[in-house]
Scaffold this motif. Structure first.
Motif, PDB file in Angstrom:
ATOM      1  N   PRO A 199       1.068  -1.192   0.045  1.00 52.68           N
ATOM      2  CA  PRO A 199       0.151  -0.139  -0.106  1.00 52.68           C
ATOM      3  C   PRO A 199       0.994   1.436  -0.090  1.00 52.68           C
ATOM      4  O   PRO A 199       1.840   1.288   0.788  1.00 52.68           O
ATOM      5  N   LYS A 200       0.610   2.093  -0.868  1.00 58.48           N
ATOM      6  CA  LYS A 200       1.329   3.539  -1.106  1.00 58.48           C
ATOM      7  C   LYS A 200       0.413   4.593  -1.490  1.00 58.48           C
ATOM      8  O   LYS A 200      -0.782   4.436  -2.103  1.00 58.48           O
ATOM      9  N   SER A 201       0.795   5.713  -1.069  1.00 58.92           N
ATOM     10  CA  SER A 201       0.139   7.073  -1.456  1.00 58.92           C
ATOM     11  C   SER A 201       0.544   7.418  -2.927  1.00 58.92           C
ATOM     12  O   SER A 201       1.387   6.905  -3.362  1.00 58.92           O
ATOM     13  N   ALA A 202      -0.265   8.121  -3.394  1.00 61.05           N
ATOM     14  CA  ALA A 202       0.132   8.672  -4.854  1.00 61.05           C
ATOM     15  C   ALA A 202       1.499   9.466  -4.775  1.00 61.05           C
ATOM     16  O   ALA A 202       2.257   9.424  -5.504  1.00 61.05           O
ATOM     17  N   GLN A 203       1.622  10.167  -3.671  1.00 63.37           N
ATOM     18  CA  GLN A 203       3.096  10.857  -3.405  1.00 63.37           C
ATOM     19  C   GLN A 203       4.221   9.911  -3.263  1.00 63.37           C
ATOM     20  O   GLN A 203       5.231  10.141  -3.998  1.00 63.37           O
ATOM     21  N   ARG A 225      -7.575   5.143   3.829  1.00 56.68           N
ATOM     22  CA  ARG A 225      -6.836   6.393   3.917  1.00 56.68           C
ATOM     23  C   ARG A 225      -5.974   6.582   5.153  1.00 56.68           C
ATOM     24  O   ARG A 225      -6.306   5.720   6.107  1.00 56.68           O
ATOM     25  N   LYS A 226      -4.977   7.396   4.927  1.00 59.90           N
ATOM     26  CA  LYS A 226      -4.255   7.601   6.257  1.00 59.90           C
ATOM     27  C   LYS A 226      -3.649   8.987   6.146  1.00 59.90           C
ATOM     28  O   LYS A 226      -3.836   9.789   5.137  1.00 59.90           O
ATOM     29  N   LEU A 227      -3.178   9.225   7.387  1.00 57.68           N
ATOM     30  CA  LEU A 227      -2.728  10.822   7.557  1.00 57.68           C
ATOM     31  C   LEU A 227      -1.372  10.774   6.893  1.00 57.68           C
ATOM     32  O   LEU A 227      -0.415   9.958   7.147  1.00 57.68           O
ATOM     33  N   SER A 228      -1.149  11.914   6.198  1.00 55.96           N
ATOM     34  CA  SER A 228       0.370  11.948   5.703  1.00 55.96           C
ATOM     35  C   SER A 228       1.033  12.736   6.602  1.00 55.96           C
ATOM     36  O   SER A 228       0.803  12.991   8.135  1.00 55.96           O
ATOM     37  N   ASN A 229       2.505  12.605   6.518  1.00 53.20           N
ATOM     38  CA  ASN A 229       3.301  13.305   7.307  1.00 53.20           C
ATOM     39  C   ASN A 229       2.890  14.960   7.470  1.00 53.20           C
ATOM     40  O   ASN A 229       3.308  15.658   8.647  1.00 53.20           O
ATOM     41  N   ARG A 253      -5.472  13.801   4.929  1.00 47.53           N
ATOM     42  CA  ARG A 253      -5.890  12.405   4.721  1.00 47.53           C
ATOM     43  C   ARG A 253      -5.349  12.178   3.331  1.00 47.53           C
ATOM     44  O   ARG A 253      -5.764  13.195   2.306  1.00 47.53           O
ATOM     45  N   THR A 254      -4.865  11.147   3.113  1.00 45.64           N
ATOM     46  CA  THR A 254      -4.345  10.764   1.773  1.00 45.64           C
ATOM     47  C   THR A 254      -4.846   9.285   1.484  1.00 45.64           C
ATOM     48  O   THR A 254      -4.920   8.460   2.262  1.00 45.64           O
ATOM     49  N   ASN A 255      -5.258   8.962   0.157  1.00 48.92           N
ATOM     50  CA  ASN A 255      -5.681   7.685  -0.314  1.00 48.92           C
ATOM     51  C   ASN A 255      -4.338   6.673  -0.483  1.00 48.92           C
ATOM     52  O   ASN A 255      -3.411   7.111  -0.598  1.00 48.92           O
ATOM     53  N   ILE A 256      -4.470   5.570  -0.107  1.00 53.01           N
ATOM     54  CA  ILE A 256      -3.529   4.326  -0.013  1.00 53.01           C
ATOM     55  C   ILE A 256      -3.893   3.532  -1.227  1.00 53.01           C
ATOM     56  O   ILE A 256      -5.240   2.933  -1.066  1.00 53.01           O
ATOM     57  N   TYR A 257      -2.887   3.313  -2.156  1.00 52.61           N
ATOM     58  CA  TYR A 257      -3.412   2.295  -3.327  1.00 52.61           C
ATOM     59  C   TYR A 257      -2.527   0.973  -3.188  1.00 52.61           C
ATOM     60  O   TYR A 257      -1.460   1.090  -2.846  1.00 52.61           O
ATOM     61  N   ARG A 258      -2.932  -0.114  -3.807  1.00 53.52           N
ATOM     62  CA  ARG A 258      -2.457  -1.177  -4.067  1.00 53.52           C
ATOM     63  C   ARG A 258      -2.986  -1.982  -5.139  1.00 53.52           C
ATOM     64  O   ARG A 258      -3.830  -1.839  -5.615  1.00 53.52           O
ATOM     65  N   ARG A 259      -2.092  -2.564  -6.117  1.00 60.19           N
ATOM     66  CA  ARG A 259      -2.550  -3.260  -7.013  1.00 60.19           C
ATOM     67  C   ARG A 259      -3.151  -4.412  -7.034  1.00 60.19           C
ATOM     68  O   ARG A 259      -3.320  -5.048  -5.808  1.00 60.19           O
ATOM     69  N   THR A 260      -4.056  -5.001  -7.674  1.00 60.26           N
ATOM     70  CA  THR A 260      -5.167  -5.719  -7.597  1.00 60.26           C
ATOM     71  C   THR A 260      -4.699  -7.224  -8.159  1.00 60.26           C
ATOM     72  O   THR A 260      -5.227  -8.275  -7.973  1.00 60.26           O
TER      73      THR A 260
END
Length: 118
Positions: free
Chosen positions: A36-40, A71-75, A79-86
């Motif tokens: 899981p990773k954010s767009a950033q 979603r999680k809090l960034s540094n 709030r930022t979306n977290i993505y993972r491949r399916t």
């Protein structure tokens, strides 16, 4: 249709997959999104401009290749979306009149195991 853990796609889904995979940086984003990773974070990992990364993420989500896992809090406290491949693998067969895609989906068990190992 399913064969040996592979799921075959219909024509409209195949068109979306081919379009998403044909975009520059899409494959790199999918490779980087095994966890899981954010767009950033994805943007930084593959050294692509953030605006381009957001566009590719949207295409990949629409094609069902990437999903927002939460979603999680960034540094910075946002709030930022977290993505993972399916999926872990995709197969393209060009021997027919139209490309045929088969994909090996990631299981939730694999995601949980991978998360514990991080």
């Amino acid at each position: 249709m399913t064969r040996g853990g592979w799921t075959e796609q219909r024509n409209s889904e195949s068109d979306a997959l081919l379009s998403a995979l044909g975009s520059k940086y899409s494959a790199e984003i999918l490779c980087a999104a095994g966890t899981p990773k954010s767009a950033q974070a994805l943007s930084e990992d593959i050294e692509v401009p953030i605006a381009t990364c957001y566009r590719r993420i949207e295409e990949l989500v629409d094609a069902g290749l990437l999903e927002c896992e939460g979603r999680k809090l960034s540094n910075e406290g946002r709030r930022t979306n977290i993505y993972r491949r399916t999926l872990d693998e995709i197969e393209v067969d060009f021997s027919s009149e139209r490309p045929q895609f088969s994909q090996k989906r990631r299981t939730e068990a694999k995601n949980r195991l991978q998360d514990r190992l991080r």
